[in-house]
Write a protein that holds these residues in place. Structure first.
Motif, mmCIF file in Angstrom:
data_model
loop_
_atom_site.group_PDB
_atom_site.id
_atom_site.type_symbol
_atom_site.label_atom_id
_atom_site.label_comp_id
_atom_site.label_asym_id
_atom_site.label_seq_id
_atom_site.Cartn_x
_atom_site.Cartn_y
_atom_site.Cartn_z
ATOM 1 N N THR A 191 3.458 5.980 -4.309
ATOM 2 C CA THR A 191 4.228 4.866 -4.877
ATOM 3 C C THR A 191 3.443 3.582 -4.673
ATOM 4 N N LYS B 44 9.009 3.222 1.020
ATOM 5 C CA LYS B 44 7.695 3.693 0.546
ATOM 6 C C LYS B 44 7.317 5.005 1.222
ATOM 7 N N SER C 88 4.584 0.490 -6.463
ATOM 8 C CA SER C 88 5.323 -0.690 -6.922
ATOM 9 C C SER C 88 6.750 -0.720 -6.390
ATOM 10 N N THR D 261 5.056 -5.818 -7.853
ATOM 11 C CA THR D 261 6.515 -5.941 -7.749
ATOM 12 C C THR D 261 7.080 -6.429 -9.078
ATOM 13 N N TYR E 132 3.409 -3.190 -1.182
ATOM 14 C CA TYR E 132 3.274 -2.634 -2.532
ATOM 15 C C TYR E 132 2.233 -3.422 -3.324
ATOM 16 N N GLU F 22 9.034 5.251 -8.193
ATOM 17 C CA GLU F 22 8.651 4.062 -7.442
ATOM 18 C C GLU F 22 9.848 3.568 -6.621
#
Length: 360
Positions: free
Chosen positions: A106, A95, A108, A141, A138, A43
């Protein structure tokens, strides 16, 4: 991980991923090999986020995401739009790198330094803007929860997809980690404190230590008071707290219900000349009901018991087991934890020992 049939997540700083082997950061090939095991998820920890930037003309520095950047060549801070573009581009790039270069999804992001704008910053809107930027990119978090300064567990009260992560300290062993998890776990009604696990208590300010099956609360040097909070009580709504205290120094003792933070809670307050009930909302304190009398005898005895109860709109303060104040009032704070506060107008003059505490 494979031997134990465990899985784990690593949060990578994409700017530090290279093709050259080094002793600290994993290479692109190493990360891909770990992903193929099926035991690892990858991540985002940002691209350039895990750095400090210059924040003013005096060469002061701050965290990359939480601050406006000082542009030395133009002798100015970046504009609001420049800040939004810089932060958004970095988050988006990280990302896309993970998904395109490492060939894995991904979902997070973990804030570098655990900072989502709640700490020192030159951008007064940092919290709002960072949460907006990260959650637009995302799904989830994470930020570092303060080990001794905030509720330790995530609850259903979590908003904005912001979740806490535990910072395991370098000197912790497995037993210490388990003690932390136990202390931070949600408490049940009917809870009785045993004063054996330091992680049961969060220090808002001041100091709290366990001492011979009791909790000693005192002000920091040069300060007027202290606040401690019972971990795992964040979601409590209607309940009664009872505590037995031994006064040592100080003018005021407060027992607090529905503690959201230091600016939002209900309290029963005990002084030498009065007992009074207050509600603090967004930093503004309102006296709900009070009784002036000579209560100095309480502080001259070895110990006395105090309590507070909240049941819907019915609020009560207790002294030595009996109701001393009552008020019908709809609290603005709908839920929150158990806390104790001490204060004195004279610095270095606040200290109590708590020898019994229960919640029902």
């Amino acid at each position: 991980l494979k031997a134990a049939d465990y899985s784990a997540v690593m949060y990578v700083i994409t700017n530090n991923i290279t093709d050259e082997e080094n002793s600290f950061y994993l290479t692109n090939k190493e990360i891909k090999r770990m992903i193929k095991t099926g035991n690892w998820d990858v991540e985002s920890h940002g691209h350039e986020d895990h750095t400090h930037i210059r924040t003013n003309e005096n060469d002061d520095e701050g965290h990359y995401l939480a601050n406006y950047l000082w542009k030395e060549d133009e002798k100015r801070l970046e504009t609001h739009q420049e800040y939004v573009d810089r932060v958004t581009n970095d988050l988006q790039y990280a990302k896309e790198y993970i998904e395109n270069e490492l060939d894995t999804d991904t979902v997070s992001f973990s804030y570098p330094f655990g900072d989502y704008g709640q700490r020192d910053t030159n951008n007064e809107k940092a919290v709002e803007e960072l949460i907006s930027a990260t959650t637009n990119i995302y799904d989830v978090t994470f930020y570092q929860a303060g080990i001794a300064s905030e509720y330790g567990f995530n609850t259903q009260a979590v908003t904005n997809e912001q979740f806490k992560r535990i910072t395991v300290q370098p000197d912790w062993d497995a037993a210490t980690l388990l003690s932390y998890l136990e202390g931070a776990s949600e408490k049940d009604r009917g809870y009785a404190e045993e004063f054996k696990n330091k992680f049961n208590w969060i220090t808002g300010w001041g100091q709290a230590t366990l001492d011979n099956d009791a909790l000693r609360i005192r002000s920091d040097d040069g300060a007027n008071g202290a606040v401690v909070v019972l971990n795992g009580t964040e979601t409590f709504t209607d309940y009664k707290i009872a505590a037995t205290i031994v006064p040592e120094k100080g003018e005021f003792v407060s027992i607090i219900a529905r503690y959201k933070d230091d600016d939002n809670y209900l309290a029963c307050n005990y002084a030498r000349d009065r007992v009074f009930m207050t509600e603090k909302i967004n930093g503004e304190t309102t006296n709900l009901v009070y009784w002036y009398n000579d209560f100095s005898f309480l502080y001259e005895n070895n110990s006395f018991s105090i309590g507070i109860a909240v049941e819907g709109d019915n609020l009560s303060c207790f002294l030595n087991g009996g109701v001393i104040l009552k008020k019908i009032h709809k609290p603005s704070v709908e839920s929150g934890g158990v806390a104790l506060k001490i204060w004195d107008p004279v610095i270095d003059n606040s200290s109590i020992k708590v020898v019994d505490l229960s919640v029902e």
